[in-house]
Design an enzyme around this catalytic site. Structure first.
Site, PDB file in Angstrom:
ATOM      1  N   SER A 130      -6.683   4.045  -3.893  1.00  0.00           N
ATOM      2  CA  SER A 130      -5.267   3.297  -2.948  1.00  0.00           C
ATOM      3  C   SER A 130      -4.067   2.585  -3.764  1.00  0.00           C
ATOM      4  O   SER A 130      -4.174   1.066  -4.880  1.00  0.00           O
ATOM      5  CB  SER A 130      -5.286   2.965  -2.046  1.00  0.00           C
ATOM      6  OG  SER A 130      -5.518   1.845  -1.714  1.00  0.00           O
ATOM      7  N   LYS A 131      -2.722   2.962  -3.373  1.00  0.00           N
ATOM      8  CA  LYS A 131      -1.934   2.023  -3.726  1.00  0.00           C
ATOM      9  C   LYS A 131      -2.551   0.911  -4.854  1.00  0.00           C
ATOM     10  O   LYS A 131      -2.058  -0.295  -5.226  1.00  0.00           O
ATOM     11  CB  LYS A 131      -0.895   1.728  -3.091  1.00  0.00           C
ATOM     12  CG  LYS A 131       0.474   3.067  -3.135  1.00  0.00           C
ATOM     13  CD  LYS A 131       1.317   3.352  -2.102  1.00  0.00           C
ATOM     14  CE  LYS A 131       2.642   4.158  -3.137  1.00  0.00           C
ATOM     15  NZ  LYS A 131       2.956   4.595  -2.101  1.00  0.00           N
ATOM     16  N   ARG A 132      -3.282  -0.615  -3.139  1.00  0.00           N
ATOM     17  CA  ARG A 132      -3.814  -0.998  -3.267  1.00  0.00           C
ATOM     18  C   ARG A 132      -4.200  -1.610  -4.615  1.00  0.00           C
ATOM     19  O   ARG A 132      -4.486  -3.098  -4.572  1.00  0.00           O
ATOM     20  CB  ARG A 132      -5.200  -1.441  -2.015  1.00  0.00           C
ATOM     21  CG  ARG A 132      -3.968  -1.982  -0.533  1.00  0.00           C
ATOM     22  CD  ARG A 132      -5.627  -2.268   0.057  1.00  0.00           C
ATOM     23  NE  ARG A 132      -6.480  -1.152   0.023  1.00  0.00           N
ATOM     24  CZ  ARG A 132      -7.255  -1.052  -0.969  1.00  0.00           C
ATOM     25  NH1 ARG A 132      -8.298  -2.244  -0.931  1.00  0.00           N
ATOM     26  NH2 ARG A 132      -8.484  -0.338  -0.137  1.00  0.00           N
ATOM     27  N   GLY A 191      -2.590  -0.887  -7.391  1.00  0.00           N
ATOM     28  CA  GLY A 191      -1.783  -0.909  -8.483  1.00  0.00           C
ATOM     29  C   GLY A 191      -1.327   1.091  -7.965  1.00  0.00           C
ATOM     30  O   GLY A 191      -1.728   0.985  -7.046  1.00  0.00           O
TER      31      GLY A 191
END
Ligand code: GLU
Length: 464
Positions: free
Chosen positions: A237-239, A241
């Protein structure tokens, strides 16, 4: 039978790493088999789909060089066809109208859960003759006994009891068809022989196989590829990167590095890590796709990118790096100097963005020094030495690597010090502490005026 694969994204967001990898595997398989590869935009969810997302998918595939053998197909152009199939299923008694309210379904669900059962539609409207005038959904009559067995090219034999499945909605109250119906109609109409997709769809496959059977069609071969996790084992996920593939383009990754990296996310060929596009096409096969999830590792992507930065054609790199330099306020033609700068710095960067950043000093003065490097280089009192070398360099007739080299050597002799005593402070004075190649070459590329200006600046800085 010639192979036809497809990539069927829903344009509800950017093309993410997982989607790009699915596209790549489908494309590779088609290319490997000398078949065809088609893009189908699954845009039936009109609220969540957008033109921008379609464009991002096209741009991402284009960047990776995943070329298609036909114009993209849009599901929103095919509503009449889906209706035709649904009408046929209704006429054949293989589908029925259902008017069960959300409240009834919720009550049913609660009761089933309370009884320790798996929540599923109970077929309430199967035998009711619901008129087409009433608001309704259309459900498919799933076979109630027996089982579905299919061979997944990655997962092997998969067997599901039909009683696990309930009567699937194939058309919503607003008249729009649902995913499981459209995917079957399209894969059939497009002659898809191999459906290669993420294993988040594996539970849909038995339902789709029933639809194929009801329609009297042969189903394609399925290959469900494992999902991609972040390094911490959770879903990417965006977490973790960037998730958008185009972000990697913006950050200065080369498409061949990304392609190579994505191919190795869940597929292997012995111990080989570096693959050209041609090698991927030659070696790719579904048997070597792992069943275990792959994990996304940025360091490995950077390592591959560095490899391709080192080996890429320098004229191409010059074109690719110019936008990154422009972001730093540096406008440069693809001239001789840029080529020299690239060849001097290319081994020192993981991305084009980094390559631009560590090369800015060839074009741009700076006012600060990399603190740690400067502290080490400027210890003692290098000012007299800097003044000495400044005079020598100022009087040089020709500003070339060999003459600069000789000048530095002469200064070292005249001052009777070690080479490092001259080279270290001088290097930091002219580069600000950025990674750089041989000092004489560095100075030649920076140019005489900037070199002298920066030595003067360092002297002033040290005097403060
Ligand atoms: N549109 C689906 C998705 O984006 C893919 C469907 C498929 O490959 O069958 O997840």
């Amino acid at each position: 039978m010639s192979v036809i694969t497809r990539f069927a994204p829903s344009p509800t967001g950017y093309l993410h790493v997982g989607g790009a990898r699915t596209a790549l595997f489908s494309w590779l398989y088609a290319r490997q088999q000398g078949g065809r590869f088609i893009l189908r935009i699954e845009d039936t969810d009109r609220v969540r789909s957008s033109e921008a997302a379609v464009q991002a998918i096209l741009d991402g595939m284009n960047w990776l060089g995943l070329d298609c053998d036909a114009e993209p197909i849009y599901q929103t152009d095919r509503f009449a066809r889906y209706d035709e199939v649904i009408t046929q299923l209704l006429a054949d008694g293989l589908a029925y109208r259902c008017t069960c309210s959300p409240e009834r379904l919720a009550t049913l669900r609660t009761a089933q859960l309370a009884a320790g059962q798996k929540p599923r539609y109970d077929g309430h409207c199967r035998t009711r003759q619901v008129s087409a005038e009433q608001p309704h959904v259309v459900r498919f009559c799933q076979p109630q006994a027996g089982e579905v067995i299919f061979t997944d090219q990655v997962r092997g034999t998969i067997q599901v009891q039909n009683q696990e499945l309930d009567d699937l909605i194939i058309r919503r109250t607003d008249g729009s068809p649902t995913y499981n119906l459209t995917v079957v109609v399209d894969d059939h109409d497009m002659g898809i022989t191999h459906v290669i997709r993420g294993d988040d769809h594996i539970n849909n496959t038995p339902r789709q196989i029933h639809l194929y059977q009801a329609l009297g069609w042969e189903h394609p071969t399925f290959a469900h590829i494992p999902m991609i996790l972040g390094e911490d084992g959770s879903r990417l996920s965006k977490r973790h990167g960037a998730v958008s593939i185009l972000h990697y383009q913006d950050a200065g990754f080369l498409p061949e590095a990304m392609l190579n990296y994505l191919a190795r996310l869940g597929w292997s060929h012995g111990d080989q890590e570096i693959f050209s596009r041609e090698e991927l096409i030659q070696y790719f096969n579904l048997d070597k796709v792992n069943t275990a999830p792959a994990s996304f590792n940025l360091q490995k992507l950077q390592w591959l990118n560095q490899h391709y930065l080192k080996t890429a054609d320098s004229a191409r790199l010059a074109d690719l790096i110019r936008p990154h330099l422009a972001t730093l306020g540096i406008q440069t033609a693809a001239d001789q100097k840029l080529h020299q700068v690239i060849s001097a710095q290319r081994e020192r960067a993981n991305t084009l963005e980094e390559l631009a950043r560590i090369s800015a000093f060839y074009y741009q003065d700076f006012t600060t020094y990399a603190a740690k490097t400067a502290k080490k280089a400027f210890k003692g009192n290098p000012v007299p030495m800097l003044q000495h070398i400044q005079e020598r360099l100022a009087s040089l007739d020709t500003w070339q690597q060999v003459t600069i080299h000789q000048t530095i050597a002469d200064a070292v002799t005249a001052l009777d010090v070690g080479f490092g005593k001259v080279a270290l402070p001088l290097r930091v004075a002219v580069t600000g502490g950025m990674p750089s190649p041989a000092l004489d070459l560095t100075l030649e590329l920076i140019g005489r005026a900037a070199t002298l200006r920066r030595i003067k600046q360092a002297i002033t800085h040290l005097a403060d």
